[in-house]
Structure formats: C-alpha cells, structure tokens
Design a protein around this motif. Sequence first.
Motif, PDB file in Angstrom:
ATOM      1  N   SER A  52       0.799  -1.077   0.028  1.00  0.00           N
ATOM      2  CA  SER A  52       0.014   0.132   0.037  1.00  0.00           C
ATOM      3  C   SER A  52       0.919   1.202   0.133  1.00  0.00           C
ATOM      4  CB  SER A  52      -1.131  -0.013   1.372  1.00  0.00           C
ATOM      5  OG  SER A  52      -0.153  -0.089   2.114  1.00  0.00           O
ATOM      6  N   GLY A  53       2.011   1.174   0.663  1.00  0.00           N
ATOM      7  CA  GLY A  53       2.749   2.412   0.534  1.00  0.00           C
ATOM      8  C   GLY A  53       3.625   2.437  -0.828  1.00  0.00           C
ATOM      9  N   VAL A  54       3.965   1.502  -1.356  1.00  0.00           N
ATOM     10  CA  VAL A  54       4.345   1.831  -2.810  1.00  0.00           C
ATOM     11  C   VAL A  54       3.265   2.303  -3.839  1.00  0.00           C
ATOM     12  CG1 VAL A  54       5.090   0.662  -4.919  1.00  0.00           C
ATOM     13  CG2 VAL A  54       6.210   0.266  -2.582  1.00  0.00           C
ATOM     14  N   LEU A  55       2.047   1.928  -3.581  1.00  0.00           N
ATOM     15  CA  LEU A  55       0.776   2.257  -4.206  1.00  0.00           C
ATOM     16  C   LEU A  55       0.568   3.818  -4.063  1.00  0.00           C
ATOM     17  CD1 LEU A  55      -1.355   1.733  -6.174  1.00  0.00           C
ATOM     18  CD2 LEU A  55      -2.702   1.111  -4.207  1.00  0.00           C
ATOM     19  N   ARG A  56       0.749   4.417  -2.739  1.00  0.00           N
ATOM     20  CA  ARG A  56       0.608   5.820  -2.548  1.00  0.00           C
ATOM     21  C   ARG A  56       1.445   6.567  -3.390  1.00  0.00           C
ATOM     22  NH1 ARG A  56       0.371   3.392   2.505  1.00  0.00           N
ATOM     23  NH2 ARG A  56      -1.343   3.714   3.703  1.00  0.00           N
ATOM     24  N   PHE A  57       2.805   6.111  -3.431  1.00  0.00           N
ATOM     25  CA  PHE A  57       3.924   6.912  -4.028  1.00  0.00           C
ATOM     26  C   PHE A  57       3.633   6.689  -5.900  1.00  0.00           C
ATOM     27  CE2 PHE A  57       8.030   6.664  -6.205  1.00  0.00           C
ATOM     28  CZ  PHE A  57       8.531   7.844  -6.094  1.00  0.00           C
ATOM     29  N   VAL A  58       3.267   5.760  -6.243  1.00  0.00           N
ATOM     30  CA  VAL A  58       2.930   5.522  -7.480  1.00  0.00           C
ATOM     31  C   VAL A  58       2.112   6.627  -8.005  1.00  0.00           C
ATOM     32  CG1 VAL A  58       2.051   3.802  -9.382  1.00  0.00           C
ATOM     33  CG2 VAL A  58       3.964   3.103  -7.899  1.00  0.00           C
ATOM     34  N   GLU A  59       0.578   6.442  -7.104  1.00  0.00           N
ATOM     35  CA  GLU A  59      -0.455   7.172  -7.705  1.00  0.00           C
ATOM     36  C   GLU A  59      -0.076   8.888  -7.427  1.00  0.00           C
ATOM     37  OE1 GLU A  59      -4.232   4.710  -6.831  1.00  0.00           O
ATOM     38  OE2 GLU A  59      -3.738   6.068  -5.135  1.00  0.00           O
ATOM     39  N   PHE A  60       0.975   9.318  -6.481  1.00  0.00           N
ATOM     40  CA  PHE A  60       1.432  10.524  -6.306  1.00  0.00           C
ATOM     41  C   PHE A  60       2.245  10.915  -7.736  1.00  0.00           C
ATOM     42  CE2 PHE A  60       5.077  13.379  -5.364  1.00  0.00           C
ATOM     43  CZ  PHE A  60       4.472  14.548  -5.393  1.00  0.00           C
ATOM     44  N   ILE A  61       3.078   9.955  -8.167  1.00  0.00           N
ATOM     45  CA  ILE A  61       4.022  10.165  -9.438  1.00  0.00           C
ATOM     46  C   ILE A  61       2.740  10.006 -10.618  1.00  0.00           C
ATOM     47  CG2 ILE A  61       5.649   9.278 -11.121  1.00  0.00           C
ATOM     48  CD1 ILE A  61       6.686  10.320  -8.434  1.00  0.00           C
ATOM     49  N   LEU A  62       1.917   9.504 -10.885  1.00  0.00           N
ATOM     50  CA  LEU A  62       1.145   9.413 -11.906  1.00  0.00           C
ATOM     51  C   LEU A  62       0.322  10.779 -12.094  1.00  0.00           C
ATOM     52  CD1 LEU A  62      -0.426   5.875 -12.080  1.00  0.00           C
ATOM     53  CD2 LEU A  62       1.145   6.923 -13.869  1.00  0.00           C
ATOM     54  N   LEU A  63      -0.374  11.161 -10.815  1.00  0.00           N
ATOM     55  CA  LEU A  63      -0.924  12.338 -10.831  1.00  0.00           C
ATOM     56  C   LEU A  63      -0.237  13.596 -11.418  1.00  0.00           C
ATOM     57  CD1 LEU A  63      -3.543  11.709  -7.719  1.00  0.00           C
ATOM     58  CD2 LEU A  63      -4.039  11.562 -10.141  1.00  0.00           C
ATOM     59  N   ALA A  64       0.942  13.723 -10.794  1.00  0.00           N
ATOM     60  CA  ALA A  64       1.892  14.660 -10.885  1.00  0.00           C
ATOM     61  C   ALA A  64       2.451  14.802 -12.370  1.00  0.00           C
ATOM     62  CB  ALA A  64       2.964  14.716 -10.048  1.00  0.00           C
ATOM     63  N   LEU A  65       2.920  13.630 -12.551  1.00  0.00           N
ATOM     64  CA  LEU A  65       3.180  13.609 -14.319  1.00  0.00           C
ATOM     65  C   LEU A  65       2.115  14.036 -15.061  1.00  0.00           C
ATOM     66  CD1 LEU A  65       5.629  10.531 -14.213  1.00  0.00           C
ATOM     67  CD2 LEU A  65       6.264  12.974 -14.182  1.00  0.00           C
ATOM     68  N   SER A  66       1.148  13.482 -15.004  1.00  0.00           N
ATOM     69  CA  SER A  66       0.072  13.860 -15.855  1.00  0.00           C
ATOM     70  C   SER A  66      -0.561  15.162 -16.037  1.00  0.00           C
ATOM     71  CB  SER A  66      -1.462  12.875 -15.806  1.00  0.00           C
ATOM     72  OG  SER A  66      -1.855  13.146 -14.193  1.00  0.00           O
ATOM     73  N   GLY A  67      -0.475  16.025 -14.648  1.00  0.00           N
ATOM     74  CA  GLY A  67      -0.773  17.081 -14.723  1.00  0.00           C
ATOM     75  C   GLY A  67       0.436  17.966 -15.330  1.00  0.00           C
ATOM     76  N   LEU A  68       1.804  17.787 -15.110  1.00  0.00           N
ATOM     77  CA  LEU A  68       2.835  18.375 -15.763  1.00  0.00           C
ATOM     78  C   LEU A  68       2.820  18.099 -17.252  1.00  0.00           C
ATOM     79  CD1 LEU A  68       5.565  17.587 -13.219  1.00  0.00           C
ATOM     80  CD2 LEU A  68       4.549  19.758 -13.740  1.00  0.00           C
ATOM     81  N   ALA A  69       2.424  17.078 -17.927  1.00  0.00           N
ATOM     82  CA  ALA A  69       2.609  16.752 -19.040  1.00  0.00           C
ATOM     83  C   ALA A  69       1.393  17.595 -19.782  1.00  0.00           C
ATOM     84  CB  ALA A  69       2.294  15.059 -19.473  1.00  0.00           C
ATOM     85  N   ILE A  70       0.348  17.518 -19.401  1.00  0.00           N
ATOM     86  CA  ILE A  70      -0.790  18.195 -19.915  1.00  0.00           C
ATOM     87  C   ILE A  70      -0.488  19.635 -19.925  1.00  0.00           C
ATOM     88  CG2 ILE A  70      -3.174  18.944 -19.721  1.00  0.00           C
ATOM     89  CD1 ILE A  70      -3.887  16.197 -18.562  1.00  0.00           C
ATOM     90  N   TYR A  71       0.124  20.346 -19.111  1.00  0.00           N
ATOM     91  CA  TYR A  71       0.606  21.633 -18.717  1.00  0.00           C
ATOM     92  C   TYR A  71       1.898  21.811 -19.840  1.00  0.00           C
ATOM     93  CZ  TYR A  71       3.726  25.503 -17.283  1.00  0.00           C
ATOM     94  OH  TYR A  71       4.370  26.554 -17.091  1.00  0.00           O
ATOM     95  N   ALA A  72       2.640  20.977 -20.114  1.00  0.00           N
ATOM     96  CA  ALA A  72       3.688  21.255 -20.819  1.00  0.00           C
ATOM     97  C   ALA A  72       3.213  21.144 -22.540  1.00  0.00           C
ATOM     98  CB  ALA A  72       4.727  20.068 -20.902  1.00  0.00           C
ATOM     99  N   VAL A  73       2.170  20.423 -22.844  1.00  0.00           N
ATOM    100  CA  VAL A  73       1.626  20.330 -24.175  1.00  0.00           C
ATOM    101  C   VAL A  73       0.632  21.502 -24.327  1.00  0.00           C
ATOM    102  CG1 VAL A  73       0.189  18.964 -25.596  1.00  0.00           C
ATOM    103  CG2 VAL A  73       1.711  17.748 -24.283  1.00  0.00           C
ATOM    104  N   TYR A  74      -0.073  21.753 -23.479  1.00  0.00           N
ATOM    105  CA  TYR A  74      -1.071  22.806 -23.703  1.00  0.00           C
ATOM    106  C   TYR A  74      -0.569  24.330 -23.370  1.00  0.00           C
ATOM    107  CZ  TYR A  74      -5.542  25.776 -23.364  1.00  0.00           C
ATOM    108  OH  TYR A  74      -6.491  26.488 -23.855  1.00  0.00           O
TER     109      TYR A  74
END
Length: 511
Positions: A52-74
Amino acid sequence: MAENDPAMRFSSQAIRTFKEGEAPTAAAELNPTARQIATQYRRDSMSPVMVSGVLRFVEFILLALSGLAIYAVYVDVHHAFLWQYPLLILGTSAVAVILLEITDNYQIARLRQPMNNLGTIILVWGGTLALTTVVGFFLKVSADFSRFWLASWFFTGLGLLLILRFVMARMVRRWARNGAMERRAVIVGGGQTAETLIRSIEQQPHNDIRICGIFDDRDDRRSPPIVAGYPKLGNIGALIEFARIARIDMLIVALPLTAEARVLSLLKKLWVLPVDIRLSAHSNQLRFRPRSYSFIGSVPMLDVLDRPINDWDSVAKRAFDIVFSLFGIVVFSPIMIATAIAIKLESKGPVFFKQKRHGFNNEVIDVYKFRSMYVDQCDPTARNAVTKNDPRVTRVGRIIRKTSIDELPQFFNSLIGNLSLVGPRPHAVSAQSHNRLYHEVVDGYFARHRVKPGVTGWAQINGWRGEIDHDDKIKMRTEYDLYYIENWSLWFDLKILLLTPIRLLNTENAY
C-alpha cells in the motif's frame, strides 16, 4: 493513560518477567512434517504495508506527471514557464493521496474490490481539484490558470487512478492466491480455544492470514493433534526452531487471560523470536477499550510485542547501510590496501579470514576480517578467545586488532546485506565464557538476534568490546544490545556510527 489500561499493565508485566525466572526453552528438533512445512515458508512474503505504501507513491507520481504533461503540451513552457503550475500540481497530487489515505482507500481489502470504491475515488479526486479551485479563488489567482488544463487533468488523472486500481486489484488477488502477499501466523496453544480462534479468523472477509500450524506443550490427551484441520507440529521448543527456518510474521497465543502464569511462561520462551506476538482476546470475557486492541478483520488481539525494525523502517535502514558502506569502502580503501600488503609481507596465507557467526534470527553467516593470526593457529570457531600478548597473533595482527582495522572488510558484509552497519555485534557460533556458550550464560541472549547484527554497535561504543573474560561482560553487552533494539531509530544509528571512530581510540580491551 496507558498506565491505567489493563492491557498495557499486562503487557508491561510480561516484558518485565521476560528477563527473570526460568531460562528460555532451547530449540528442539523438528519432526519431518514440521520441517517440510517450515521449508515451504523459507522465502519472505510481501508486506501489505509495503504494498500500500508503494501504491501511494505510484499514484502521486502518476497524478503529478499527468498534470505536468498536460501543462507542457497545452501551455507554451518555453515562453511562459509559470512556477505556479508545477507547485500547484505537486501540492494537489499530494493532497489527493492524503485524502485517499484518510478515506481508507489504501486498505488491502479495498484494493481487492475497486468497483466498490469508484464513487469514493471520483469524489476524492474531484473534491481535491474543487478545493484547489476554491483556494485559488480566495487568493485571487484562479484567473492565472487554464480551465482547459484543469478539466483535462481531472479526466486524465481519474482515468489513470482507475486503471491503476483495476490492475492493482488483479495483482493483489494473484499475490493472495499464490502466497506472495500474506501474513503468516502460528497458533500457540490448542484445544477448543484455538479452534474457535481459527474458525473466527477464517470467516473474515478478504482474510490475508495464513495459519502455518499449531504448537502446544501439552500432550495429545490434553491438546488434540489436529485442530480445525491444522496439525499440531510440536512443542514450544520445536516452534523456536520452526520460526528460525520459516519466515513467520506473527505468533498468536490462544490462551485465556485468566491463565496468566501459563501465558507469561510462554512469552518468556517466545520473546527472543523476531516476530509480532499477539494474545487472542476473542474468547475472553474481559473487554478493554477499543484502542487497546489490534484486529484481524474483526477478531480482537492484544499486542504483546512487535517485531523490531519492520516494513518501511527496514527499507530506511537498508538504504542507510548501502550509502554509508559505499562511503566507508571508498574512504578506507587506502588503509585496506596497505593492510593487505602488510599481512602478505609478514606471513604466508590469505589476506582475509572468514568466520562463522550468528546473524539475524540465529542464522549462521560468514563474516569477513583481515587475518590477524598465523594461518596454522587460526581459530574459526573462536572457542579460545584472543587474550593479551596471545602468541597466535602476528605483529601486524596486533596493530590491526588494536585499531579495529581488521574489521574493515565487514563493510562488504554490510553492502551484501548479511550485516548491518549498526547493530548487535555478531558473535562466533562457538564463542564461550568460562567454557559455557554465551546463551548458557545470559538469559534471553538470543533476543539480540531479532535484528540484523552490525559492524559496530551501542555496546561497543560504550566500552563493551574485546576479550570476554568474565560472565558480566557478555551480560552487559547483551543489555546494551537489547536497549539498542528497543530504542532503534536512524538518528540512533547515525549517532553510533559517528561516535565509533572516537570510542575506538580507547584500545584498553582490544587485543
């Protein structure tokens, strides 16, 4: 508060009596069935806490990277890289993970059934972005952010969360089926009490407890050989040997609280093992406050002892060992090279000396040192301790033993992982004090093996190093080792590591 809690008083009383009274039970030979079962569980299982600890970290990374990726494209980042966007993305992602934690969405039972939690996940992620928008409105900065970016991030982030949750559900169920992720438990005690406990555990939905067997000191007339379909594998002495072969997570004592003398007698024998010890409160009429219990599903347990340095603590300690071991190897490499040359020039034989010593959970490990004795007089068993002016020690050996340079190769032991940098010093398997093995001298000696042994330790920097020429010396070493185990922290490790070179200047007891 804790002092007025009956459960806490019981636990404290048990701990005080661990070091008093009868000697711990020695490990007994396992019968073929028990040995076969123990061998099946030699490999570590995955900890639900770690998953469950690893899942927390992975979800944080996914949300952060998706937000940054959309920002970088748009948004044209080359012309308008706004620092507010990355800061907002990282903060919002962290808040989302925290809210998922608060709503219990990282519990293994919930990870198994993602369909049941879709509404909560959507509510948490949508609510997090709504909260971000409200905060931006009151700070009068919401106009600086793109609404298209925010809406895109909501749907992308939600999609990634749901996909990950469904993938995770399949993995968790598979790990549960093949035994890769489970909590392994042994029942101590038999009869009707144990049967009631086992039935209650097995009836829990999404149960992750695997019962490996039953151990009881009573004979088959008083304690049936089969309880709820599980075999009785032996007595408490056999349990100690079983737990040194199998990777057991928990011992559950299935005895009523009213049998206080028998419970304390069992705990006296079992506390040396590196496992969680729980006292079943399922069939007891006494009821304490809810926070006095831990639970397996809805089955209440009283926590007697916790396994030391577990889960994320063990990850942090291992990272500490790797970093500082590499640092030590680099810094001391000139001294180690010079020592190897000096040993070769003075006497024939290998540069390194390998000795069998007790490691974690009493496993026998190979510990490396620079050879300090003449080859034909080396004592791999350490049955005869080195004394002052010992003729077996070479001239180079006297210097490197006095300065503890002979211990420097143990940086490689720590890097490999069979030693830690800081911990109770590993003793040779045949080390003795006045013709008695150390565990025959010290009551509860093997409790120091509940953690991985160390290159240096709390006992050593407090002066308890060198020759054991009196029983009190090994007793004091053990006392300091147990204090270290009970009070471990990374800061404590760092303190011991930094004090070691200073305290080694005192060579009075090093021969």
